[in-house]
Design an enzyme around this catalytic site. Structure first.
Site: not given
Ligand SMILES: *Cc1c(COP(=O)(O)O)cnc(C)c1O
Length: 322
Positions: A56, A81, A207, A211, A213, A307
């Site tokens: 992020k 959050s 996903e 969830g 979606d 991620s």
């Molecule tokens: C935000 C986040 C996601 C999902 O990312 P999107 O861009 O909302 O699809 C996946 N893993 C982590 C650790 C995140 O912080």
């Protein structure tokens, strides 16, 4: 139909120049155990080792780096959050921009403290009675602040796409790439890089099954809204894809897959025991889906984006033990 301009790979390239030297170029790791268990050559892009613990930071910093002087003075507002809040707070601190983050009053105290620790002003709201988007819009209007949403924003998408860009630059073309999916910022950004750098790659969004979606939206051709799903993958508890992320996903992604919370816990254990990596539940989506598909991946070169790694230590121990 879509009036908004979708970001392109050129925007990802521009983002990579803006974040160079500020964001980490995270390592790509391999594991002989993962290779032999999956029967494939697996490359893990470790965004759990990114600044503030998740990808992020890339999108947040890219968005803030594009602010003009008036925007910089008035500041940025974000509601989250989780990792987006910390990404914006840290980016704002580094860029010298005041930040206000709207967080639920019952968010984990550690997350509120981390966000304040990056110098952001935290505004708490009651998630059962108040609408955070409304609070965000009001603040933005009253104080002239710029609202940066967690995924449905061209600069955020372009920034998130830099992780896959780095992966392809480092390891070359891949047969398949697995990307965690919440609102689709990471997946749509990864899609831009994939179609530019490794066009034949099978690209999968993953996903939590509670969830799905994104899967429903992808298969039905229009954005499906759901209630906040109950899953340990708290980074993917989004209720719908975005107006920018959805068309890119429909155009460039091969399929959306789902995995269970039990599969995520098993992968958290794998990462801890075998790769010495702390990965948060959401960060395990990609590997869980790849393992479930291993029959189709035999002998292939497979990329997986881890991620994030932000998980409360006590909670982490509980999830590993359970
Ligand atoms: C935000 C986040 C996601 C999902 O990312 P999107 O861009 O909302 O699809 C996946 N893993 C982590 C650790 C995140 O912080």
């Amino acid at each position: 139909m879509n009036e908004q301009v979708l970001p392109t790979y050129a925007d990802v390239v521009a983002a990579s120049e803006r974040i160079a030297g500020v964001a980490h170029r995270t390592p790509v790791m391999t594991s002989r155990t993962a290779d032999s268990e999956l029967g494939a050559q697996v490359f893990f892009k470790c965004e759990n080792l990114q600044r503030m613990g998740a990808f992020k930071f890339r999108g947040a910093y890219n968005a803030l780096a594009k602010f003009d002087e008036a925007q910089r003075r008035a500041g940025v507002v974000a509601f989250s959050s989780g990792n987006h809040a910390q990404g914006i707070a840290l980016s704002a601190q580094l860029a010298g921009i005041p930040a206000t983050i709207i967080m639920p009053h019952d968010a984990p105290p550690s997350k509120i403290a981390a966000t304040r620790g990056y110098g952001a002003d935290v505004v708490l709201y009651d998630r059962y009675t108040q609408d955070r988007e409304q609070i965000g819009r009001d603040l933005a209007q009253q104080r002239g602040m710029t609202l940066i949403p967690p995924y449905d924003h061209a600069d955020v998408i372009a920034g998130q796409g830099t992780a896959a860009k780095e992966l392809f630059e480092e390891v070359g073309q891949l047969d398949a790439l697995f990307v965690c999916l919440g609102g689709g910022g990471l997946l749509s950004g990864s899609a831009l890089s994939t179609r530019a750098l490794s066009p034949a790659t099978k690209l999968y969004g993953v996903e939590p099954e509670a969830g799905n979606d994104g899967q429903q939206s992808f298969r039905s051709g229009s954005i499906v809204h759901i209630d906040t799903p109950k899953t340990i993958a708290d980074g993917a508890q989004t209720q719908h894809l975005g107006n920018l992320t959805f068309p890119i996903i429909c155009r460039d992604v091969d399929d959306i897959l789902t995995v269970s919370d039990a599969q995520l816990r098993a992968e958290m254990r794998f990462f801890a025991a075998r790769m010495k990596l702390v990965v948060e539940p959401t960060g395990c989506l990609g590997l869980a889906a790849a393992r479930a598909m291993k029959a189709q991946l035999q002998g292939q070169r497979v990329g997986i984006i881890i991620s994030g790694g932000n998980v409360d230590v006590a909670r982490y121990a509980e999830l590993l033990a359970g």
